[in-house]
Design a protein around this motif. Structure first.
Motif, short mmCIF file in Angstrom:
data_model
loop_
_atom_site.label_atom_id
_atom_site.label_comp_id
_atom_site.label_asym_id
_atom_site.label_seq_id
_atom_site.Cartn_x
_atom_site.Cartn_y
_atom_site.Cartn_z
N PRO A 1 -47.39 24.16 6.85
CA PRO A 1 -47.83 25.69 5.59
C PRO A 1 -49.60 25.79 6.72
O PRO A 1 -48.93 25.52 7.46
CB PRO A 1 -48.76 23.96 5.29
N VAL B 1 -54.39 26.25 3.50
CA VAL B 1 -54.23 25.71 2.09
C VAL B 1 -55.37 26.03 1.71
O VAL B 1 -56.09 25.16 1.95
CB VAL B 1 -53.82 24.74 1.88
N ALA C 1 -52.50 29.56 0.24
CA ALA C 1 -51.31 28.73 -0.56
C ALA C 1 -51.92 27.98 -1.02
O ALA C 1 -52.91 27.33 -1.04
CB ALA C 1 -50.40 27.44 0.60
N LYS C 2 -51.45 27.29 -2.38
CA LYS C 2 -52.18 26.55 -3.23
C LYS C 2 -51.62 24.80 -2.92
O LYS C 2 -49.97 25.12 -3.06
CB LYS C 2 -51.95 26.68 -5.09
N ASP D 1 -49.69 22.56 -5.42
CA ASP D 1 -48.87 23.17 -5.35
C ASP D 1 -47.76 22.92 -5.56
O ASP D 1 -47.09 23.06 -5.37
CB ASP D 1 -48.93 23.58 -7.37
N GLU D 2 -47.94 24.91 -4.78
CA GLU D 2 -46.93 24.96 -4.30
C GLU D 2 -45.98 24.63 -2.99
O GLU D 2 -44.81 24.36 -2.86
CB GLU D 2 -47.02 26.70 -3.54
N VAL D 3 -47.10 23.79 -1.85
CA VAL D 3 -46.89 23.11 -1.34
C VAL D 3 -45.78 21.88 -2.02
O VAL D 3 -44.78 21.63 -1.14
CB VAL D 3 -47.85 22.06 -0.11
N ALA E 1 -44.21 21.68 -4.53
CA ALA E 1 -42.71 21.97 -4.52
C ALA E 1 -42.32 21.59 -3.89
O ALA E 1 -40.61 21.57 -3.82
CB ALA E 1 -42.90 23.17 -5.36
N LEU E 2 -42.68 22.00 -3.15
CA LEU E 2 -41.42 22.11 -1.06
C LEU E 2 -41.16 20.36 -1.55
O LEU E 2 -40.25 20.83 -0.72
CB LEU E 2 -42.02 23.21 -0.43
N ILE F 1 -44.29 26.93 4.70
CA ILE F 1 -44.44 27.85 3.64
C ILE F 1 -45.87 28.19 4.25
O ILE F 1 -47.10 27.80 4.28
CB ILE F 1 -44.51 26.92 2.71
N GLY G 1 -47.25 31.47 3.75
CA GLY G 1 -47.39 33.48 3.94
C GLY G 1 -46.60 34.59 4.33
O GLY G 1 -47.43 35.46 4.01
#
Length: 254
Positions: free
Chosen positions: A181, A184, A218-219, A221-223, A225-226, A245, A247
Motif C-alpha cells: 500500500p 492509507v 487509500a481507504k 476497505d480498498e486494500v 478488497a485487493l 495499491i 494511487g
C-alpha cells in the motif's frame, strides 16, 4: 465470485486499520475469521462487530514478535486456509538517527513477526491440503521514502520472504503474495498527525494526501478488497507476486 465460505482465516494486527477492514470483509464473504492483535480489547471489539453483522470470528491476544505466543495461538486455532500477515509498526528516522532499540523493535514486529506466523502457519496450511498467505509489504520496499530507514528495511524483508515462501511451498499448494500500500487513512495516521502537528492536522493531512498522484490516501476497505481477491479461489493462478495499491505513487510520483 470472491466467496470464502468454509475457509478459516487468520489475520494479524486486525484490531484496527487495514487488518480490521480485511477481517470484516473476509467474514462478510463467509470466512471464519481469527482476529489476532496485541491489543486484546481492540480484537474483541472487531469480533463483536463481525458477529453483529452475522459473521463468525474469534479474538486472540497475540504479540507476533513473541514466538511462544504465536505457536500457542496457532495451535489453538488448528488447521487453516488463509494467513494474512498484516501486523506492523512504523518508525521515522534515518540510518544515523535510528536508535538500536528502535531498529530492533521494528525488526521484531515487522520481520520476525512475519517469520513467526509463517513458521506456525505453514504446517497447518500443509495439513489442510494447501492455502494462501498474504503479507503486507509497502511502497517503501519499492522506492525511497525519506526518513523511513528501519521501516523500509523491514518491508523489503517482507517482500523477499514472500518470494521465498512462494517458491518453497509450490508442491504443498500454498500460494504466497504480498500487497504494497501507499498511504492509507487509518487511525494511525490521525494519531500521528495529532501527536506531531497539533493544530495543523487538516493542513498536514491534505499535504500527505497530495503525495499520492491520485490526490488522496487509500481507504482501508480498498486494500481489503485487493486482499479478498488474492486470497480467493479466483486468484488460484497467482503466487510470488507483490501488488502495489498506491494511487500511482511508485510509477507516477516523479
Amino acid at each position: 465470485m470472491f466467496e470464502l465460505n468454509d475457509k478459516k482465516a487468520v489475520i494479524t494486527g486486525a484490531g484496527s486499520g487495514i487488518g480490521k477492514a480485511i477481517a470484516r470483509l473476509f467474514a462478510a464473504r463467509g470466512a471464519t475469521v481469527h482476529v489476532l492483535d496485541v491489543a486484546e480489547d481492540a480484537a474483541r471489539e472487531v469480533v463483536q462487530e463481525i458477529r453483529r453483522d452475522g459473521g463468525s470470528a474469534t479474538a486472540h491476544a497475540c504479540n507476533v514478535a513473541a514466538q511462544p505466543e504465536v505457536l500457542a495461538t496457532f495451535a489453538a486455532i488448528g488447521p487453516l486456509d488463509i494467513l494474512v500477515n498484516n501486523a506492523g509498526i512504523a518508525h521515522i528516522g534515518k540510518a544515523d538517527t535510528t536508535a538500536e532499540a528502535d531498529f530492533d523493535r521494528v525488526m521484531a514486529v515487522n520481520v520476525k513477526g512475519v517469520y513467526n506466523c509463517l513458521h506456525a502457519a505453514i504446517p497447518r496450511l500443509r495439513e489442510n491440503g494447501g492455502g494462501v498467505i498474504l503479507n503486507m509489504a509497502s511502497v517503501a520496499a519499492w522506492v525511497a521514502v525519506a526518513d523511513r530507514f528501519a521501516y523500509s528495511t523491514g518491508k523489503g524483508a517482507v517482500m523477499a520472504m514472500t518470494l521465498s515462501v512462494a517458491k518453497d511451498y509450490l508442491a504443498d499448494r500454498i500460494r504466497c503474495n504480498s500487497i504494497s500500500p501507499g498511504r492509507v487513512h487509518t487511525p494511525f495516521v490521525d494519531g500521528f498527525l495529532a501527536k506531531n502537528y497539533p493544530g495543523r492536522e487538516a493542513e498536514m493531512f491534505e499535504k500527505l494526501s497530495k503525495t499520492q498522484p491520485i490526490g488522496r490516501m487509500a481507504k482501508p476497505d480498498e486494500v481489503a478488497a485487493l486482499a479478498l481477491y488474492l486470497c480467493s479461489d479466483e486468484a488460484s493462478f497467482i503466487t510470488g507476486t507483490d501488488y502495489p495499491i498506491d494511487g500511482g505513487f511508485i510509477t507516477l510520483n516523479t
